[in-house]
Design an enzyme around this catalytic site. Structure first.
Site, PDB file in Angstrom:
ATOM      1  N   HIS A   1     -23.324  28.936  -5.641  1.00 50.89           N
ATOM      2  CA  HIS A   1     -22.838  28.475  -6.950  1.00 50.89           C
ATOM      3  C   HIS A   1     -23.983  28.055  -7.864  1.00 50.89           C
ATOM      4  O   HIS A   1     -25.154  28.067  -7.458  1.00 50.89           O
ATOM      5  CB  HIS A   1     -21.837  27.327  -6.755  1.00 50.89           C
ATOM      6  CG  HIS A   1     -22.398  26.117  -6.062  1.00 50.89           C
ATOM      7  ND1 HIS A   1     -23.244  25.228  -6.667  1.00 50.89           N
ATOM      8  CD2 HIS A   1     -22.206  25.652  -4.794  1.00 50.89           C
ATOM      9  CE1 HIS A   1     -23.555  24.261  -5.814  1.00 50.89           C
ATOM     10  NE2 HIS A   1     -22.945  24.498  -4.669  1.00 50.89           N
TER      11      HIS A   1
ATOM     12  N   CYS B   1     -24.107  24.318   0.814  1.00 46.65           N
ATOM     13  CA  CYS B   1     -23.920  25.384  -0.173  1.00 46.65           C
ATOM     14  C   CYS B   1     -25.279  25.890  -0.644  1.00 46.65           C
ATOM     15  O   CYS B   1     -26.295  25.215  -0.492  1.00 46.65           O
ATOM     16  CB  CYS B   1     -23.117  24.881  -1.367  1.00 46.65           C
ATOM     17  SG  CYS B   1     -21.367  24.687  -0.987  1.00 46.65           S
TER      18      CYS B   1
END
Lengths: 237, 106
Positions: free
Chosen positions: A187, A203
């Site tokens: 992301h 992440c």
């Protein structure tokens, strides 16, 4: 650990065999020992300072200061096309978590290389997954474990709407394994200075311009190979 | 416009070139090509994947998917990459051009 420190050990091995070890064998053995030492201590990024001719650990303070002074991340972490010899199909994402690079494989042995931030110690992982879905200005719902340990995340236990303050940034690629959401994502970020660091909860983050570029070039179903030495293999959640 | 005597211009050019060369050499001598590195020199990603694929083939591991557990530079531009296979640990030696030099059970 230096190779000088290894020398007495290598000489003992050499004599015990009663013959000269091939230089390659010695180097391989030394490397195996160095690799073992490397696993014990985390692999860290360093930055060269031309004023002092020295390398410094690229930690959060240094990274933040660098970004403040230059208005951008170091050149190596900027998006660029590089030579990349692989048998993986174009469209595959290959992540080198130790060096903080994400490669999007292109035809003709080339790739787009992006700088990334990855999981902090204990949160890094390796595995082979797929892009399960994609979202623009994604909503962020912190996982229960994050809510339990992080008061900032707890505020948004019910979900934070997408937007410029959302920690997922401008785009998100949701990583799936065997049809199930891994809870890991690739992301954007509200902290562009954090590229090059081990900083996340697992992440993979890119600068917003970069995640938009990646998002536009990746299809749902794309293979994602995450290489991260010293981290656990992904085994489901 | 200033007048330059014969020979003076050439001397100035030679001197200037020498100074520039010395400056460039002094400035470039200790400056590495890259300004970012890791404290441990792991193998580049493409070499890790090439070695994983070759290890599966040479050790006849079928459809097993290997990911490296560690890697490092053995000699300049030659890397050792370690794997955990279902049959036990193994390693692969590969050079910077992508040529696999050996694959062995550890």
């Amino acid at each position: 650990m230096s190779t000088t420190m290894l020398k007495p050990f290598l000489e003992i091995v050499d004599r015990s065999n009663g013959m000269l070890l091939r230089p390659f064998g010695i180097a391989s053995l030394a490397c195996a020992i160095l690799i073992a030492a490397a696993i014990a201590s985390p692999i860290e990024t360093q930055i060269y300072d031309a004023r002092t001719n020295q390398w410094y650990n690229y930690d959060q303070t240094v990274a933040f200061r660098y970004f403040e002074q230059h208005g951008e991340v170091p050149t190596e972490f900027k998006r660029q096309i590089v030579a990349f010899r692989t048998a993986e199909e174009p469209g595959t994402i290959i992540i080198d978590g130790n060096r903080h690079f994400l490669y999007l494989v292109l035809p003709d042995f080339k790739a787009i290389r992006y700088g990334i931030g990855v999981g902090k110690e204990g949160f890094g992982w390796a595995g082979i997954v797929r892009v399960g879905r994609k979202a623009e200005w994604p909503r962020w719902v912190p996982p229960a474990e994050m809510v339990a340990r992080d008061p900032n995340a707890a505020k948004w236990a019910g979900g934070m709407p997408g937007g410029p303050d959302n920690p997922l940034g401008a785009r998100a690629l949701y990583l799936y394994e065997g049809g199930r959401d891994t809870i890991y994502r690739i992301h954007g970020t509200t902290q562009p200075w954090s590229i090059g660091l081990n900083i996340s909860s697992g992440c993979i983050r890119l600068q917003n311009d970069d995640i938009i570029d990646l998002y536009n070039n990746v299809k749902v179903g794309a293979k994602v190979i995450v290489l991260m030495q010293g981290a656990a293999l992904y085994k489901g959640v | 416009m200033a007048f330059i005597r014969p020979g003076q211009g050439i001397r100035a050019i030679v001197t200037g070139t020498a100074i520039l060369t010395l400056t460039a050499c002094a400035g470039g001598r200790n400056t590495p090509e890259e300004t970012i590195r890791t404290n441990v020199r792991t193998a580049p990603a493409e070499l890790q994947l090439a070695c994983a694929s070759e290890t599966v083939t040479r050790l006849q591991l079928g459809d097993e998917q290997l990911l490296p557990i560690s890697s490092g530079e053995v000699t300049p531009n030659v890397y050792r990459i370690d794997f955990n296979t279902k049959g036990g640990p193994a390693f692969c030696i590969i050079d910077g051009s992508g040529t696999v030099l050996s694959v062995e059970r550890a």
